[in-house]
Design an enzyme around this catalytic site. Structure first.
Site, PDB file in Angstrom:
ATOM      1  N   LYS A 103     -13.159  71.752   5.927  1.00  0.00           N
ATOM      2  CA  LYS A 103     -12.378  72.152   4.753  1.00  0.00           C
ATOM      3  C   LYS A 103     -11.190  73.019   5.148  1.00  0.00           C
ATOM      4  CE  LYS A 103     -16.254  71.654   1.607  1.00  0.00           C
ATOM      5  NZ  LYS A 103     -17.370  71.594   2.573  1.00  0.00           N
ATOM      6  N   ASP A 121     -14.373  69.838  -1.617  1.00  0.00           N
ATOM      7  CA  ASP A 121     -15.289  70.970  -1.732  1.00  0.00           C
ATOM      8  C   ASP A 121     -16.211  70.733  -2.925  1.00  0.00           C
ATOM      9  OD1 ASP A 121     -13.733  71.393  -3.946  1.00  0.00           O
ATOM     10  OD2 ASP A 121     -13.745  73.564  -3.727  1.00  0.00           O
TER      11      ASP A 121
END
Length: 195
Positions: A103, A121
């Site tokens: 991420k 996410d």
DNA sequence: AAAACGGGGGC
DNA sequence: GCCCCAGTTTT
């Protein structure tokens, strides 16, 4: 991570560091701590010269200030030693830094460099599943599905728009459907949570 | 795939 | 005291 572009130009290095600070941390805290840090050191050179204790003090208020200080110091030195002082522009290279996973890598690329990269996410995962476009149990599988369906052009948009949308509007508990600009979309695809 | 890990702030 | 937080690493 954390989009600092609305506060003036930010380098890929600042974006990377701010993203690392933002892990498991609220946006407001990330903002305050990042600004405080960048007022002192905004380049790998300046960062690498910071004594660890000083960096820990600057990170106070963020979650995990000590581990993050070590990670930031280590990646600053490696950027100097192994990448001529510039943040590398590939996910694989970024993820060799301790504390940098998929991420943070994707958001550094997307926000810092403007390179198409997708970071699904928990918010994007929830929204996509809520809409019913993808029936995937984990964010990883949602990401795989989106990568196969979504034109690269939109990946950056997802990181920068859909995640905040999930945080502030399409929330997990009590989504703000009555003021949501996409309410019509939900009703069209038959999302029954719409209220 | 699941658990562990690292803590500060809000209620 | 309990829970959440733009996650990563280790089982």
């Amino acid at each position: 991570m954390f989009d600092l572009r609305d506060r003036g130009y930010r380098s890929p290095f600042e974006q990377l560091v701010a993203s690392l600070i933002s892990a498991r941390t609220r946006d407001e805290t990330t903002l305050v701590v990042s600004e405080r840090l960048f007022a002192v050191a905004r380049t790998p050179d300046a960062m690498a010269e910071l004594p660890e204790e000083r960096l820990i003090a600057l990170l106070r208020g963020a979650t995990f200030p000590e581990p993050k200080a070590r990670d930031i110091l280590a990646l600053s030195r490696r950027i100097l030693d192994e990448h001529h002082g510039s943040v590398p522009g590939t996910p694989d290279a970024l993820m060799t830094f301790h504390g940098v996973g998929p991420k943070i890598a994707a958001l550094t690329l997307a926000v810092g460099f403007g390179i198409p990269a997708l970071a699904v996410d928990i918010h994007v995962h929830r929204i996509v599943n809520r809409w019913g476009y993808v029936a995937a149990r984990t964010p990883e599988r949602t990401m795989t599905a989106l990568l196969g369906v979504l034109p690269r052009h939109y990946w950056v948009e997802i990181n920068e728009r859909l995640v905040p949308f999930g945080k502030w509007v399409c929330t997990g508990e009590r989504p703000h459907c009555s003021t949501c600009p996409l309410r019509d979309l939900c009703e069209r695809v038959g999302v029954t949570e719409s209220r």
